[in-house]
Write a protein that holds these residues in place. Structure first.
Motif, mmCIF file in Angstrom:
data_model
loop_
_atom_site.group_PDB
_atom_site.id
_atom_site.type_symbol
_atom_site.label_atom_id
_atom_site.label_comp_id
_atom_site.label_asym_id
_atom_site.label_seq_id
_atom_site.Cartn_x
_atom_site.Cartn_y
_atom_site.Cartn_z
ATOM 1 N N LEU A 247 0.604 -1.203 0.043
ATOM 2 C CA LEU A 247 -0.195 0.283 -0.311
ATOM 3 C C LEU A 247 1.039 1.689 0.562
ATOM 4 N N SER A 248 0.753 1.722 -0.467
ATOM 5 C CA SER A 248 1.596 3.312 -1.223
ATOM 6 C C SER A 248 0.444 4.473 -0.789
ATOM 7 N N HIS A 249 0.397 5.221 -0.012
ATOM 8 C CA HIS A 249 0.138 6.681 0.543
ATOM 9 C C HIS A 249 1.192 7.662 0.252
ATOM 10 N N GLN A 250 0.681 8.043 -0.535
ATOM 11 C CA GLN A 250 1.440 9.776 -0.757
ATOM 12 C C GLN A 250 1.065 10.583 -0.320
ATOM 13 N N ARG A 251 0.054 10.562 0.263
ATOM 14 C CA ARG A 251 -0.813 11.818 1.292
ATOM 15 C C ARG A 251 -1.232 10.995 2.190
ATOM 16 N N ASN A 252 -0.437 11.145 3.026
ATOM 17 C CA ASN A 252 -0.237 9.903 4.394
ATOM 18 C C ASN A 252 -0.985 10.941 5.753
ATOM 19 N N LEU A 253 -1.942 10.792 5.736
ATOM 20 C CA LEU A 253 -2.647 11.853 6.628
ATOM 21 C C LEU A 253 -2.244 11.815 8.154
#
Length: 264
Positions: free
Chosen positions: A157-163
């Motif tokens: 899982l990639s999350h470029q916009r990591n909250l």
């Protein structure tokens, strides 16, 4: 943009502090309506003919800001909810895969055990019977042993916009959260204890109840650009997102408090 501090404003304008609590004024600063509140107070005490109309206009402008702020809160909360739901679904998928694997291995262990019992009963030779019994027992135990361990199955899982990143790093400014939301999360007054900011308390809860002495590699997974997640990792991520979502949604209560003060 909210001002970093409003102490100087409050000292210079006691009319604001007489009308509104510090909590409400900090929220007013967060959404940028302190100048409007000051103008509104002046208009309410003015004897000008059009003061009443101007007061209504200012009042509506403040309500519009409150509405925009509430929309921003809902938007951030919805994004957190979506991310948390995705992590939950992926964790459930891996859990179900693991459950099916355990069920198959357990069934095989039972079948091997039953077959071994039948075969040893039919075999007349004592030595052969012992060999079959031992072999069957070892194989059955092997299947049972494998069932006791979780699968190593992963999902990337990639999350470029990591909250989660800005909260974990305790950044003073955020490129992800709206300035108004980030100001509230960083202001001590909006926390229950008034001693530490909301994001400080959130990180403490993560460290104490979710991460449990996690390794640097795990922290890089949760708060970086992503990577290979196991089921437990997804559960942890979903837990942190849900906690953060709850704190963001609570900002609406602070907005409601300001709206009530404005209506008085």
């Amino acid at each position: 943009m909210p001002q970093a501090t409003i102490d100087a404003i409050l000292k210079a304008d006691t009319a604001l502090t007489r009308r509104y609590s510090q909590h409400d004024l900090l929220m007013a600063n967060a959404i940028g309506v302190i100048p409007l509140l000051r103008e509104l107070i002046v208009l309410e005490t003015s004897s000008k003919a059009d003061a009443r109309l101007e007061s209504v206009i200012k009042h509506q402008q403040i309500l519009n800001r409150l509405l925009v702020a509430s929309t921003q809160v809902s938007s951030v909360a919805a994004e957190l909810d979506c991310e948390g739901e995705r992590a939950d679904r992926l964790a459930t998928y891996l859990d179900q895969y693991d459950t099916q694997r355990i069920r198959r291995l357990t069934l095989l262990s039972i079948i091997v055990g039953a077959a071994t019992t039948v075969v040893t009963t039919l075999i007349q030779s004592d030595n052969t019977s012992k060999v079959v019994g031992i072999s069957g027992g070892v194989i059955g135990a092997g299947f049972g042993g494998f069932a006791a361990f979780s699968t190593s199955r992963i999902i990337h899982l990639s999350h470029q916009r990591n909250l989660l990143t800005d909260v974990w790093e305790q950044n003073q400014q955020s490129k992800i959260y709206p300035p108004f939301v980030w100001y509230v999360l960083n202001e001590k007054t909006f926390s229950n204890s008034n001693q530490y900011s909301v994001i400080h308390n959130i990180r403490q809860r993560w460290e104490n109840f979710v991460l449990n002495d996690s390794s640097p590699q795990e922290q890089a997974l949760y708060f970086g650009q992503g990577g290979d997640y196991k089921a437990d990792d997804f559960h942890a991520r979903a837990n942190m997102l849900n906690q953060l979502q709850s704190s963001v949604r609570s900002i609406n209560q602070d907005l409601h408090s300001l709206a009530l003060a404005l209506a008085r």
